[in-house]
Design a protein around this motif. Structure first.
Motif, PDB file in Angstrom:
ATOM      1  N   PHE A  75      79.620  42.112  93.276  1.00 32.20           N
ATOM      2  CA  PHE A  75      80.937  42.072  93.933  1.00 32.20           C
ATOM      3  C   PHE A  75      81.739  43.360  93.712  1.00 32.20           C
ATOM      4  N   ASP A  76      81.134  44.337  93.040  1.00 34.63           N
ATOM      5  CA  ASP A  76      81.777  45.619  92.769  1.00 34.63           C
ATOM      6  C   ASP A  76      83.111  45.433  92.040  1.00 34.63           C
ATOM      7  N   VAL A  77      83.070  44.622  91.000  1.00 30.63           N
ATOM      8  CA  VAL A  77      84.244  44.304  90.197  1.00 30.63           C
ATOM      9  C   VAL A  77      84.016  44.867  88.790  1.00 30.63           C
ATOM     10  N   TYR A  78      85.029  45.504  88.246  1.00 28.63           N
ATOM     11  CA  TYR A  78      84.885  46.150  86.946  1.00 28.63           C
ATOM     12  C   TYR A  78      85.524  45.361  85.815  1.00 28.63           C
ATOM     13  N   HIS A  79      86.127  44.240  86.146  1.00 33.94           N
ATOM     14  CA  HIS A  79      86.815  43.435  85.145  1.00 33.94           C
ATOM     15  C   HIS A  79      86.376  41.984  85.312  1.00 33.94           C
TER      16      HIS A  79
ATOM     17  N   VAL B 132      86.319  34.417  85.950  1.00 36.59           N
ATOM     18  CA  VAL B 132      87.008  34.779  87.187  1.00 36.59           C
ATOM     19  C   VAL B 132      86.747  36.261  87.418  1.00 36.59           C
ATOM     20  N   LEU B 133      86.368  36.598  88.640  1.00 37.58           N
ATOM     21  CA  LEU B 133      86.258  37.990  89.043  1.00 37.58           C
ATOM     22  C   LEU B 133      87.443  38.265  89.959  1.00 37.58           C
ATOM     23  N   PRO B 134      88.354  39.146  89.557  1.00 38.31           N
ATOM     24  CA  PRO B 134      89.548  39.418  90.347  1.00 38.31           C
ATOM     25  C   PRO B 134      89.216  39.770  91.803  1.00 38.31           C
TER      26      PRO B 134
ATOM     27  N   ILE C 256      76.279  37.410  84.382  1.00 36.97           N
ATOM     28  CA  ILE C 256      77.664  37.840  84.586  1.00 36.97           C
ATOM     29  C   ILE C 256      77.709  39.310  84.987  1.00 36.97           C
ATOM     30  N   TYR C 257      76.917  40.129  84.327  1.00 39.26           N
ATOM     31  CA  TYR C 257      76.853  41.553  84.660  1.00 39.26           C
ATOM     32  C   TYR C 257      76.444  41.751  86.124  1.00 39.26           C
TER      33      TYR C 257
END
Length: 87
Positions: free
Chosen positions: A44-48, A73-75, A37-38
Motif C-alpha cells: 500500500f506504499d505506507v511508511y507508518h 491500521v495503515l493510514p 505486516i511489512y
C-alpha cells in the motif's frame, strides 16, 4: 543463515515482541507476522503502521495470546481493503 544474520534477526524479533506488548518469558512475535505486516505496508506504499493491539494475555487459545496476530491500521487505507489484502 550466517550466525551474525541469525543473531540480528533474533534481536529484531526481541525488539518487536516488546513493541507488540509481550512480557518477560511471554510469547515472541512471529517472524511470519512481521513479514505479513511489512509486505502489506509495502503493497500500500505506507511508511507508518499503527499497532492497535498485539500480544494479549486474555485468552490462551487466541492467536493474539500466542503472538501470531495483530490489529493494525495503515493510514489512508480502508480497513476492509486491508482485510481483503490479508485474505
Amino acid at each position: 543463515m550466517k550466525p551474525r544474520l541469525l543473531r540480528q534477526l533474533e534481536e529484531q524479533i526481541e525488539v518487536a515482541s516488546k513493541a507488540f506488548g509481550s512480557w518477560q518469558g511471554g510469547p515472541r512475535v512471529s517472524a511470519r507476522l512481521l513479514d505479513l505486516i511489512y509486505h502489506a505496508a509495502k503493497h500500500f506504499d505506507v511508511y507508518h503502521v499503527h499497532l492497535v493491539s498485539g500480544v494479549r494475555r486474555d485468552r490462551s487459545g487466541s492467536r493474539h495470546s500466542h503472538a501470531l496476530a495483530a490489529d493494525i491500521v495503515l493510514p489512508g487505507i480502508d480497513d476492509d481493503e486491508l482485510a481483503a489484502y490479508f485474505r
